[in-house]
Design a protein around this motif. Structure first.
Motif, PDB file in Angstrom:
ATOM      1  N   LEU A  96       0.925  -1.095   0.042  1.00 40.18           N
ATOM      2  CA  LEU A  96      -0.035  -0.067  -0.131  1.00 40.18           C
ATOM      3  C   LEU A  96       0.680   1.242   0.150  1.00 40.18           C
ATOM      4  O   LEU A  96       0.429   2.480  -0.121  1.00 40.18           O
ATOM      5  N   GLY A  97       2.307   0.955   0.275  1.00 41.69           N
ATOM      6  CA  GLY A  97       2.909   2.347   0.092  1.00 41.69           C
ATOM      7  C   GLY A  97       2.866   3.139   1.382  1.00 41.69           C
ATOM      8  O   GLY A  97       3.320   4.336   1.357  1.00 41.69           O
ATOM      9  N   VAL A  98       2.588   2.491   2.553  1.00 40.45           N
ATOM     10  CA  VAL A  98       2.386   3.289   3.927  1.00 40.45           C
ATOM     11  C   VAL A  98       3.005   2.358   5.129  1.00 40.45           C
ATOM     12  O   VAL A  98       3.192   1.188   5.003  1.00 40.45           O
ATOM     13  N   MET A  99       3.349   3.124   6.027  1.00 38.96           N
ATOM     14  CA  MET A  99       3.766   2.510   7.210  1.00 38.96           C
ATOM     15  C   MET A  99       2.956   3.050   8.408  1.00 38.96           C
ATOM     16  O   MET A  99       2.799   4.241   8.466  1.00 38.96           O
ATOM     17  N   TYR A 100       2.755   2.061   9.515  1.00 42.27           N
ATOM     18  CA  TYR A 100       2.122   2.517  10.777  1.00 42.27           C
ATOM     19  C   TYR A 100       3.114   2.390  11.958  1.00 42.27           C
ATOM     20  O   TYR A 100       3.795   1.566  12.099  1.00 42.27           O
ATOM     21  N   SER A 101       3.514   3.458  12.679  1.00 41.35           N
ATOM     22  CA  SER A 101       3.938   3.592  13.851  1.00 41.35           C
ATOM     23  C   SER A 101       2.944   3.417  14.877  1.00 41.35           C
ATOM     24  O   SER A 101       2.164   4.246  15.098  1.00 41.35           O
ATOM     25  N   ILE A 102       3.080   2.428  15.512  1.00 38.38           N
ATOM     26  CA  ILE A 102       1.854   1.838  16.563  1.00 38.38           C
ATOM     27  C   ILE A 102       2.279   1.729  18.018  1.00 38.38           C
ATOM     28  O   ILE A 102       3.269   1.530  18.299  1.00 38.38           O
TER      29      ILE A 102
ATOM     30  N   PRO B  72       4.277   7.683   4.586  1.00 38.09           N
ATOM     31  CA  PRO B  72       4.653   7.185   3.416  1.00 38.09           C
ATOM     32  C   PRO B  72       5.589   6.316   3.339  1.00 38.09           C
ATOM     33  O   PRO B  72       6.737   6.439   3.974  1.00 38.09           O
ATOM     34  N   LEU B  73       5.510   5.056   2.640  1.00 34.27           N
ATOM     35  CA  LEU B  73       6.626   4.267   2.532  1.00 34.27           C
ATOM     36  C   LEU B  73       7.098   4.142   0.996  1.00 34.27           C
ATOM     37  O   LEU B  73       6.642   3.511   0.353  1.00 34.27           O
ATOM     38  N   ASN B  74       7.943   5.183   0.524  1.00 32.21           N
ATOM     39  CA  ASN B  74       8.166   5.190  -0.799  1.00 32.21           C
ATOM     40  C   ASN B  74       9.540   4.373  -1.171  1.00 32.21           C
ATOM     41  O   ASN B  74      10.528   5.049  -1.996  1.00 32.21           O
ATOM     42  N   VAL B  75       9.667   3.307  -0.854  1.00 27.80           N
ATOM     43  CA  VAL B  75      10.597   2.579  -1.323  1.00 27.80           C
ATOM     44  C   VAL B  75      10.122   1.163  -1.731  1.00 27.80           C
ATOM     45  O   VAL B  75       9.279   0.689  -1.398  1.00 27.80           O
ATOM     46  N   ASP B  76      10.892   0.449  -2.494  1.00 21.40           N
ATOM     47  CA  ASP B  76      10.781  -0.843  -3.032  1.00 21.40           C
ATOM     48  C   ASP B  76      10.612  -2.054  -1.862  1.00 21.40           C
ATOM     49  O   ASP B  76      11.687  -1.967  -1.159  1.00 21.40           O
ATOM     50  N   PHE B  77       9.904  -2.991  -2.197  1.00 23.10           N
ATOM     51  CA  PHE B  77       9.929  -4.149  -1.392  1.00 23.10           C
ATOM     52  C   PHE B  77      11.209  -4.786  -1.752  1.00 23.10           C
ATOM     53  O   PHE B  77      11.093  -5.447  -3.016  1.00 23.10           O
ATOM     54  N   HIS B  78      12.044  -5.347  -1.055  1.00 22.28           N
ATOM     55  CA  HIS B  78      13.149  -6.391  -1.223  1.00 22.28           C
ATOM     56  C   HIS B  78      12.732  -7.574  -0.439  1.00 22.28           C
ATOM     57  O   HIS B  78      13.155  -7.680   0.540  1.00 22.28           O
ATOM     58  N   PRO B  79      12.760  -8.591  -1.186  1.00 20.90           N
ATOM     59  CA  PRO B  79      12.429  -9.973  -0.297  1.00 20.90           C
ATOM     60  C   PRO B  79      13.969 -10.585   0.104  1.00 20.90           C
ATOM     61  O   PRO B  79      14.907 -10.249  -0.516  1.00 20.90           O
ATOM     62  N   LEU B  80      13.735 -11.403   1.032  1.00 16.24           N
ATOM     63  CA  LEU B  80      14.877 -12.132   1.514  1.00 16.24           C
ATOM     64  C   LEU B  80      15.304 -13.179   0.924  1.00 16.24           C
ATOM     65  O   LEU B  80      14.684 -14.038   0.664  1.00 16.24           O
ATOM     66  N   GLU B  81      16.464 -12.732  -0.023  1.00 18.48           N
ATOM     67  CA  GLU B  81      16.803 -13.697  -1.056  1.00 18.48           C
ATOM     68  C   GLU B  81      18.312 -13.258  -1.384  1.00 18.48           C
ATOM     69  O   GLU B  81      19.016 -12.211  -0.800  1.00 18.48           O
ATOM     70  N   ILE B  82      19.028 -14.140  -2.144  1.00 21.00           N
ATOM     71  CA  ILE B  82      20.429 -14.156  -2.647  1.00 21.00           C
ATOM     72  C   ILE B  82      20.057 -13.464  -4.076  1.00 21.00           C
ATOM     73  O   ILE B  82      19.607 -14.746  -4.799  1.00 21.00           O
ATOM     74  N   PRO B  83      20.168 -12.621  -4.394  1.00 23.72           N
ATOM     75  CA  PRO B  83      20.190 -11.977  -5.964  1.00 23.72           C
ATOM     76  C   PRO B  83      20.951 -12.870  -7.012  1.00 23.72           C
ATOM     77  O   PRO B  83      22.083 -13.453  -6.531  1.00 23.72           O
ATOM     78  N   ARG B  84      20.381 -13.164  -8.022  1.00 18.20           N
ATOM     79  CA  ARG B  84      21.245 -13.933  -8.990  1.00 18.20           C
ATOM     80  C   ARG B  84      22.727 -13.410  -9.505  1.00 18.20           C
ATOM     81  O   ARG B  84      23.409 -14.258  -9.760  1.00 18.20           O
TER      82      ARG B  84
END
Length: 215
Positions: free
Chosen positions: A79-85, A96-108
């Motif tokens: 959703l492009g947002v973050m909540y501080s709870i 706003p969370l204006n960055v890409d999601f990077h999965p936990l992985e080892i890139p190629r």
């Protein structure tokens, strides 16, 4: 002819034994610790990770510049947002969370540094086989270097060294990992966050996963 077939089989076997880049399970629950090269930050957090829905929950406490802190944050990359709870007064801060999601992985494009056994290898159950990889990651305004270590079987994260010119080296160590979501509710905003308004501050840089540990 038999010798040729045997050579091909042995070659294929050797290639199969070489560690391969991998992706961690899409659903993980566990704990992690974070510290920086400058020793300004030391923190401990419980995490919930959902790569399918691109959601992360962190409940963290620690010290930054000799000041104790605690925060509970829900990152909804989908959703492009973050909540501080804040459960003490039942309030939420939505940003706003204006960055890409990077999965936990080892890139190629990551390069293999080596394969080692953490612990011991003299008997069953004394150690775990892990692979260490290195590479670079292009971010929005910079390029970061990383060294990631994951288990050979299951691609479970063990540790990540992450470096940017701005922050220096930061190490994240994972432990008590469990495949799956122990409590899926942790990745849903609590009811009192429903009316939270999006707060955007002029001149403020967008949040990233690692900047959250430098509040």
């Amino acid at each position: 002819m038999k010798a040729l077939v045997l050579f091909v089989c042995l070659s294929a076997g050797c290639l199969a034994q070489r560690p391969q880049q991998c992706r961690s399970p899409p659903l993980l629950t566990g704990s992690l610790s974070v510290s920086t090269q400058s020793e300004k930050l030391m923190a401990y957090a419980k995490y919930n990770y959902d790569a399918l829905g691109r959601r992360i929950r962190l409940q963290e406490f620690g010290q930054y510049k000799n000041q104790t802190f605690y925060f509970d944050v829900l990152l909804l990359y989908n959703l492009g947002v973050m909540y501080s709870i804040n459960y003490e007064n039942n309030t939420c801060c939505k940003k706003p969370l204006n960055v890409d999601f990077h999965p936990l992985e080892i890139p190629r494009d990551a390069g293999l540094l080596g394969q080692v056994v953490l612990g011991g290898s003299s008997g069953p159950g004394q150690g775990v086989l892990v692979n260490s990889w290195a590479g670079t990651l292009k971010m929005k305004n910079a390029t970061a270097k990383y060294i990631s270590t994951v288990t050979e079987f299951g691609c479970i994260p063990v540790s990540t060294l992450f470096h940017t010119d701005r922050s220096g080296w930061m190490i994240t160590s994972f432990f008590n990992n469990v495949i799956g979501l122990v409590d899926p509710q942790q990745l849903i905003p609590p009811p009192f966050c429903k009316g939270a308004r999006l707060v955007e501050e002029d001149g403020e840089e967008p949040e990233t996963f690692f900047s959250l540990f430098q509040k």
